[in-house]
Design an enzyme around this catalytic site. Sequence first.
Site, PDB file in Angstrom:
ATOM      1  N   CYS A  20      -3.404  -6.603 -19.420  1.00  0.00           N
ATOM      2  CA  CYS A  20      -3.519  -7.933 -18.836  1.00  0.00           C
ATOM      3  C   CYS A  20      -2.156  -8.288 -18.244  1.00  0.00           C
ATOM      4  CB  CYS A  20      -4.039  -8.960 -19.839  1.00  0.00           C
ATOM      5  SG  CYS A  20      -2.915  -9.381 -21.190  1.00  0.00           S
ATOM      6  N   ASN A  23       0.397  -9.329 -21.933  1.00  0.00           N
ATOM      7  CA  ASN A  23       0.120  -8.593 -23.167  1.00  0.00           C
ATOM      8  C   ASN A  23       0.274  -9.445 -24.420  1.00  0.00           C
ATOM      9  OD1 ASN A  23       1.382  -5.760 -25.005  1.00  0.00           O
ATOM     10  ND2 ASN A  23      -0.748  -6.178 -24.551  1.00  0.00           N
ATOM     11  N   CYS A  25      -2.379 -12.199 -24.812  1.00  0.00           N
ATOM     12  CA  CYS A  25      -3.657 -12.887 -24.998  1.00  0.00           C
ATOM     13  C   CYS A  25      -4.838 -11.923 -24.906  1.00  0.00           C
ATOM     14  CB  CYS A  25      -3.829 -14.013 -23.967  1.00  0.00           C
ATOM     15  SG  CYS A  25      -2.615 -15.347 -24.085  1.00  0.00           S
ATOM     16  N   ARG A  26      -5.251 -11.594 -23.692  1.00  0.00           N
ATOM     17  CA  ARG A  26      -6.489 -10.831 -23.497  1.00  0.00           C
ATOM     18  C   ARG A  26      -6.397  -9.373 -23.920  1.00  0.00           C
ATOM     19  NH1 ARG A  26      -7.140 -12.197 -17.348  1.00  0.00           N
ATOM     20  NH2 ARG A  26      -4.868 -12.040 -17.590  1.00  0.00           N
ATOM     21  N   SER A  27      -5.374  -8.662 -23.478  1.00  0.00           N
ATOM     22  CA  SER A  27      -5.321  -7.229 -23.806  1.00  0.00           C
ATOM     23  C   SER A  27      -5.129  -6.969 -25.299  1.00  0.00           C
ATOM     24  CB  SER A  27      -4.275  -6.493 -22.963  1.00  0.00           C
ATOM     25  OG  SER A  27      -2.994  -7.020 -23.111  1.00  0.00           O
ATOM     26  N   ASP A 139      -7.870 -15.889 -17.925  1.00  0.00           N
ATOM     27  CA  ASP A 139      -6.637 -15.924 -18.719  1.00  0.00           C
ATOM     28  C   ASP A 139      -6.593 -17.264 -19.449  1.00  0.00           C
ATOM     29  OD1 ASP A 139      -4.113 -15.880 -19.812  1.00  0.00           O
ATOM     30  OD2 ASP A 139      -3.116 -15.286 -17.948  1.00  0.00           O
TER      31      ASP A 139
END
Length: 175
Positions: A20, A23, A25-27, A139
């Site tokens: 993401c 690195n 939040c999402r990933s 995001d």
Amino acid sequence: MNFEALSPDEATPFRIVFVCTGNICRSPMAEVMLRDLVTRSGLGRLITTSSAGTGDWHVGEQADARTVAALAKAGYDGSHHRARQFDPAWFADLDLVVVLDHSQERVLRNWAPTEHDRSKVRLLLSFDQKQAELRDVPDPYYSDDALFDSVLGMIERANLALFTQLAPAIRQGVR
């Protein structure tokens, strides 16, 4: 990506990295959730997961507290995560580079040194027919806890779809 041709062995597991922006939040969510799914399936020695960001501004930091909280609410432990930036040299050692939105897809394909490496870059939601049309996982960084929970659900469903496609090929390659 055709997973039918896989023949991993214990010496060289199938290597996946989620990418993401920062690195945090999402990933990390995707990494933690897929690792848990892989471990519970008994394929932990055959599939490895990691994550990274396209940017370097959070390198060394823990995952966002809201990420850790959303993961914990769903039964996952994201407390050990430390952010890092994707290095294009990693392409040679990776089998799949899963991006969370089209901006990372564009960046990673530009960073890829070969056409073969560019073919490793895939949008996470592309693995889930029900979410593929959305293309991007939003995001949640500038939003509230509710969006973190929603994003976690999207990632969990897409990871399950990815795993459902990947696991039979990995199992078939095991002797």
